[in-house]
Design a protein around this motif. Structure first.
Motif, PDB file in Angstrom:
ATOM      1  N   TYR A  11     149.444  39.279  27.065  1.00 19.22           N
ATOM      2  CA  TYR A  11     148.691  40.415  26.540  1.00 19.22           C
ATOM      3  C   TYR A  11     148.129  41.293  27.645  1.00 19.22           C
ATOM      4  CZ  TYR A  11     149.578  37.542  22.565  1.00 19.22           C
ATOM      5  OH  TYR A  11     150.229  36.806  21.621  1.00 19.22           O
ATOM      6  N   TYR A  51     150.193  44.577  28.554  1.00 19.97           N
ATOM      7  CA  TYR A  51     150.252  45.823  27.767  1.00 19.97           C
ATOM      8  C   TYR A  51     149.626  46.977  28.554  1.00 19.97           C
ATOM      9  CZ  TYR A  51     151.691  43.859  23.219  1.00 19.97           C
ATOM     10  OH  TYR A  51     152.390  43.292  22.184  1.00 19.97           O
ATOM     11  N   TYR A  93     141.243  36.331  17.815  1.00 18.71           N
ATOM     12  CA  TYR A  93     142.688  36.113  17.687  1.00 18.71           C
ATOM     13  C   TYR A  93     142.935  35.286  16.431  1.00 18.71           C
ATOM     14  CZ  TYR A  93     147.513  35.664  19.418  1.00 18.71           C
ATOM     15  OH  TYR A  93     148.887  35.748  19.578  1.00 18.71           O
ATOM     16  N   LYS A 151     142.521  41.084  19.117  1.00 20.97           N
ATOM     17  CA  LYS A 151     141.786  42.350  19.215  1.00 20.97           C
ATOM     18  C   LYS A 151     140.623  42.169  20.162  1.00 20.97           C
ATOM     19  CE  LYS A 151     139.510  45.653  16.125  1.00 20.97           C
ATOM     20  NZ  LYS A 151     139.263  45.944  14.699  1.00 20.97           N
ATOM     21  N   TRP A 162     140.950  47.667  21.388  1.00 24.31           N
ATOM     22  CA  TRP A 162     142.397  47.527  21.495  1.00 24.31           C
ATOM     23  C   TRP A 162     142.842  46.382  20.605  1.00 24.31           C
ATOM     24  CZ3 TRP A 162     145.658  43.539  22.910  1.00 24.31           C
ATOM     25  CH2 TRP A 162     147.012  43.878  23.087  1.00 24.31           C
ATOM     26  N   GLN A 221     146.429  44.220  19.311  1.00 24.79           N
ATOM     27  CA  GLN A 221     147.842  44.031  19.646  1.00 24.79           C
ATOM     28  C   GLN A 221     148.768  44.482  18.512  1.00 24.79           C
ATOM     29  OE1 GLN A 221     150.544  41.744  20.953  1.00 24.79           O
ATOM     30  NE2 GLN A 221     150.893  40.379  19.250  1.00 24.79           N
ATOM     31  N   HIS A 222     148.259  44.603  17.312  1.00 23.01           N
ATOM     32  CA  HIS A 222     149.130  45.058  16.221  1.00 23.01           C
ATOM     33  C   HIS A 222     149.516  46.526  16.379  1.00 23.01           C
ATOM     34  CE1 HIS A 222     148.991  41.821  12.889  1.00 23.01           C
ATOM     35  NE2 HIS A 222     149.014  41.270  14.072  1.00 23.01           N
ATOM     36  N   PRO A 263     149.648  48.291  19.712  1.00 26.17           N
ATOM     37  CA  PRO A 263     149.262  48.103  21.116  1.00 26.17           C
ATOM     38  C   PRO A 263     149.317  49.363  21.963  1.00 26.17           C
ATOM     39  CG  PRO A 263     151.481  47.297  20.758  1.00 26.17           C
ATOM     40  CD  PRO A 263     150.941  47.679  19.405  1.00 26.17           C
ATOM     41  N   TYR A 279     155.499  43.889  22.203  1.00 22.39           N
ATOM     42  CA  TYR A 279     155.247  42.597  22.831  1.00 22.39           C
ATOM     43  C   TYR A 279     156.288  42.279  23.897  1.00 22.39           C
ATOM     44  CZ  TYR A 279     154.904  37.421  22.810  1.00 22.39           C
ATOM     45  OH  TYR A 279     154.782  36.099  23.140  1.00 22.39           O
ATOM     46  N   ALA A 312     155.593  44.267  26.949  1.00 22.14           N
ATOM     47  CA  ALA A 312     154.429  43.749  27.679  1.00 22.14           C
ATOM     48  C   ALA A 312     154.833  42.516  28.485  1.00 22.14           C
ATOM     49  CB  ALA A 312     153.309  43.400  26.685  1.00 22.14           C
ATOM     50  N   HIS A 352     153.919  40.217  16.546  1.00 19.57           N
ATOM     51  CA  HIS A 352     154.284  40.530  17.922  1.00 19.57           C
ATOM     52  C   HIS A 352     155.126  41.790  17.834  1.00 19.57           C
ATOM     53  CE1 HIS A 352     153.658  36.094  18.839  1.00 19.57           C
ATOM     54  NE2 HIS A 352     152.776  36.742  19.550  1.00 19.57           N
TER      55      HIS A 352
END
Lengths: 380, 380, 380, 380
Positions: free
Chosen positions: B131, B134, B159, B258, B270, B272-273, B275, B318, B321, C314
């Protein structure tokens, strides 16, 4: 109305919420401890001069002396926390129903005295935990009660605000001044103000009770007298785990109250910034977007559908949620007058018991935060 | 590559990430402890038969025997946690750089031995905390480092996953089986697997270190051997407060990592869904939406812009990243070969020190969760 | 690869997409018409010097002369539009499969010649309409094909970009220069570049064909030679109505391609900015959020699940969608080599017929825009 | 109030909106053409029996006969479209201000007669184009007027609904029945009902006027008498291009009104589903999220700030936007009584001129749709 004069924040909100459905009319007021402001505010609100009072004592005494069909029906108290108890008790003692802004009082003892008086008199005390007035919050509660998510395992509730990121209480901000003053606000700042909303939302939605908690209250702005931030680990009576976060120094946040609840089969997510949406997540199926006011009324609880005023896609907001509390309160009073039985949906508004438990929450988080023990028992 | 045979999850991800930029080519593998799977997997990946090995021992020994320009350049280890240490140590001892999936090892002692070997040999050990690869995570880190938010006061990282909502380890799910088995996974389940990602993200973005924490690890699915949920209160070395939540029983959630960080002047958010978006909130101004790959490169850090492959609006995810970690690792090896100096942006990938600290995180949360004391010191 | 030298945009994208799955390797290139750039680019891409060619002619001729197991398998053409036809035709004539960036050629006549050659040779021509490579686009197509929405009534597709909001072609922007030059780009600017993507997405997802359209092409930046904006009313062969919008002067937009399709029973919504989500709306039930890579594979089409590389949450993006086209193309070539039959899911990539129809779209919108008649028949 | 009896939709909305600010009180009504419903509705709304009238004629006549300080101040007309003109004209002739639901009348000629009467009498006619009452719509208008986006180039406005996806007018849905009946609704269905809202929003926000349009009106549900869907290409008086879409067969949509406007320097995006947010996109800088009620009042127009009731993050919605129209109308009447001058912000509500132009819009789209010419001139 007691308090809520010109420039006060929550008083105007109460008036709009009460007006909204045409069921309630502002009849009189003791709107400020400052006589000039009280008079001027009354004038601006079209109150008759003879019902624009200077103190709550005067208001209750004189209104009680009016004929039954002329006097006010109930008292709304929107003063700072320290000034809730006395007018509420006097109103109850004189036969008036009461609406109070949360938290109910300055101490739990005061709250318990009010409960005793409510029990004695049979009057109704309504506490304006606004967020439980939103239709999709009620929908979430109904789904969880009906077992849609299975056993609840996890609860996350958060309420970040940013408005106390500076030491505004020293810069002439009246709201900030009383809310950060222990004498006016009580034992806790952020937790008393918005942590209590978060707590109430968590217990309301899940139907569970917190049994133990572990609190970390912080003063993150130097010079402040009360906590402006807090993080709390939670244990619920069914074994579920949880976290509650409330902060007034989350710079850039507005009123980003959000709750997520997860059970064996799925979870729900609701956020007050987009309150007409309830996201329901499923373990083995696509998530669903439930919307307030939608046409698929067979999929929605009556608790949700009866607390909407518009069809789906015409967003309702905070004032309508507030209005739902007033409407249900007014409809409940109406059934007392009519001698009918209110429905469970109408009776669904917070009251004195919630006030006591809210004071218990404040006491417990403050005690826990001061303790080096991990877990503190929730005491009412 | 060690591990990552057919049907393993993370091995395929590593291969795509490594392939992506044309800098790295899969040269050989010991892809499974099952010889049939190892051979079949090698075939499907177009590996020559004579470089499809049956054990890591064989692979390292035989590759080392090849001429320098024919042998592999580094070893990637994507086995379950318990099988990280031995091949990593052997690779380092034989002069190969190493890439390891996190967590680095089963115990902190193993991690420290790897560090000692890295220090001795001057080789590079890269740890795939994805992560932090990113671009908008790097942007957040750069802005905070540059003081854009002022002093940091509050950190929230979460998470939630839902994939362990059932007792899948008893239902033939191989991923679930090893990840919930203390012998293969280590002291902690959810916290070891995704809590470590959350911890790393929090320290990476803020540049702060956790000094104390208060953990509540839970087994919320009956019959499970390791924690599947955890909530942790955090104290950082600058006085900031925080919360870290990681759950694998948040039914219906995918990988909803998040982070939110708040300072005196504003906050960042931020997730990740989505990103490619970084939301920057300001105390006294409208929030901004910063987007990866955007044309306003003067507003973005080089740490962000150099880790994008496409212009704004062509979403990267992902795998990219992950690819950034491999690319920066490969570029770093390249500078070793060329005798040049890598830029700070290229050097920005996790390594053995992060591995040790990650093991310290696991140890500390496990100790804290078992303790009745509120706060436990973070020990590496 | 023909074109795609240093600093070209789409060439690098093609290389990453082709690399991603380990099925394709860059073997040789004629990367620029500038010999210096061609050589330097080849070097940076690790091409052998003797396969770094200066022209496509040289490349095809010399590669053909290599033994069958040494020569390239196919040619990718990523030059500006006007330079698609000649290398494509030469490649086909010499027995090489072809991948072309869209639009396929400068004129529809060229496209038809390519189709004739494809038909003659049995070779495969793949056209990189990237967006139909996204798994959730394929999911939408599959659901509509299966009748989930009932008869389709309405289609909205939009592609706003902002990057041509200034007269960048006069300010040294090479991308802008060729794309706004009729000699290099063709009859249309925005419609040729991104309108074609929108058209292809609309017909791909719905399975319908446009029969008539009414176009309004605009030059909204003074001094530009080709349309930078266009709005088109659509009629489909089943009676459905539609709108297609494409703009390169929507200042502040990135690549906000979005499609919405409504039928008797519900609708779908997909946006490339969050490509892993497909929102499915129902007439009488809550909307659903379908997610790429989700665990509920029984609810997803094989067209979607076989085009994902990672589990839900992801995020995959543009490069992976592009990679799906290359992967399916490569797998199709593989079946030709193996003599097996490709599955329908593998065969699901755009090809020469889509190229012809795309040129027909450009011709028809340009004709319609020039006409005072409301409706113009779609001519291929 | 004329119309708006039990079970009517928009009448209740008008009452809540009018009540909200305590400036307006329902004094009397002719609530239904059905005498029983009229009486019952009056009772439920706490109207005195002697002011619960059976016809608008009776109401206006009897109210006019009351002393000036007892009679109603204005008439609100919430009947179906065909029944707007007669009560409005009679009210104006008898000295009463008027509030009318849009569209103002059944024909443009009627609308022009009302304007003539308004001009003669100096009375105020307010038209409830609700969406222009939202604070962030006003903010968008103010920013565009101030030149923040530079010259406007492109306007997209869309209003998808799904509630007429079935032939509900034949299934006992009273709302559907009159809205799809040309005698009661007028020349157009979807365009008359929600296309007019979209048109008004586009002209209101941009300050531009449509000069020509090209319309495609459709009946997409078999058996319907009026258009249920329409797509319109637009030309504005400054040369900007646009698209307007309105559909009542977008199955699964609620009231997803959305507007996007792009100029030389940036764009704005506003959607009624999240009405407190205005996204402002910039050509060369990150997009900004402007929020209603925010603390950064120096960044917001007075047109926005004066139309909010709550601080940022306490969402306001449709009823509050509606309430803003009533409040500004009431404040305007107040200035007439006081002999003061209303501010421009107070005067900012739609009136008879907007009604005429709205009828012109309906006439022009219907004419254009029937024409084979591409462009039709907008005629008022």
């Amino acid at each position: 109305m007691v308090g809520g004069g010109k420039d006060a924040f929550i008083g105007a909100v109460h008036r709009i919420a009460a007006n909204m459905d045409g069921l309630i009319e502002l009849a009189c007021g003791a709107l400020s401890i400052n006589p000039e402001i009280a008079k001027q505010s009354g004038k601006e609100l079209f109150l008759p001069e003879d019902r624009t009072y200077l103190t709550y004592d005067e208001m209750i005494t004189k209104e009680k002396a009016l004929p039954a069909d002329k006097r006010m029906d109930f008292v709304t108290i929107v003063t700072p926390n320290f000034a809730h108890f006395a007018p509420a008790m006097m109103a109850l003692e004189n036969g008036f129903h009461v609406v109070i802004e949360k938290p109910i009082t300055l101490t739990i003892e005061e709250a318990k005295q009010l409960k005793q008086k409510v029990d004695e008199t049979g009057l109704t005390l309504c506490l304006t935990h606004t967020y439980s007035g939103y239709p999709m919050v009620k929908q979430a509660k109904a789904m969880i009660k009906d077992g849609a998510l299975g056993k609840i395992r996890k609860v996350w509730v958060e309420y970040p605000q940013g408005w106390l990121s500076k030491l505004s209480e020293r810069e002439g901000n009246a709201q900030a001044a009383w809310r950060t003053d222990p004498k006016k606000s009580g034992k806790s700042g952020a937790m008393g103000d918005i942590g209590t909303h978060s707590w109430q939302l968590a217990e309301y939605v899940t139907g569970l009770k917190i049994t133990h908690l572990c609190a970390d209250l912080n003063i993150l702005v130097d010079g402040r007298a009360l906590d402006d931030d807090g993080n709390v680990l939670l244990k619920f009576d069914n074994g579920a785990a949880g976290v509650l976060m409330a902060s007034q120094v989350a710079a850039g946040e507005e009123n980003a109250l959000k709750i997520r609840v997860y059970g064996e089969k799925g979870g729900i997510e609701w956020a007050q910034h987009e309150p007409n949406t309830l996201i329901v997540k499923w373990l083995d199926a696509p998530a669903q977007i439930l919307r307030a006011g939608s046409g698929y009324t067979d999929r929605l609880s009556k608790y949700a559908t009866q607390n909407c005023r518009t069809p789906g896609g015409h967003p309702e907001g905070y004032l309508e949620a507030f209005g739902n509390i007033y409407r249900n309160f007014a409809l409940t009073l109406g059934t007392k007058i009519d001698g009918t039985e209110p429905t469970p949906e109408i009776l669904d508004f917070p009251r004195v018991e919630d006030g006591i438990r809210g004071m218990g929450f404040i006491n417990t988080v403050v005690a826990s935060s001061a303790s080096s023990e991990k877990w503190t028992k929730f005491e009412e």
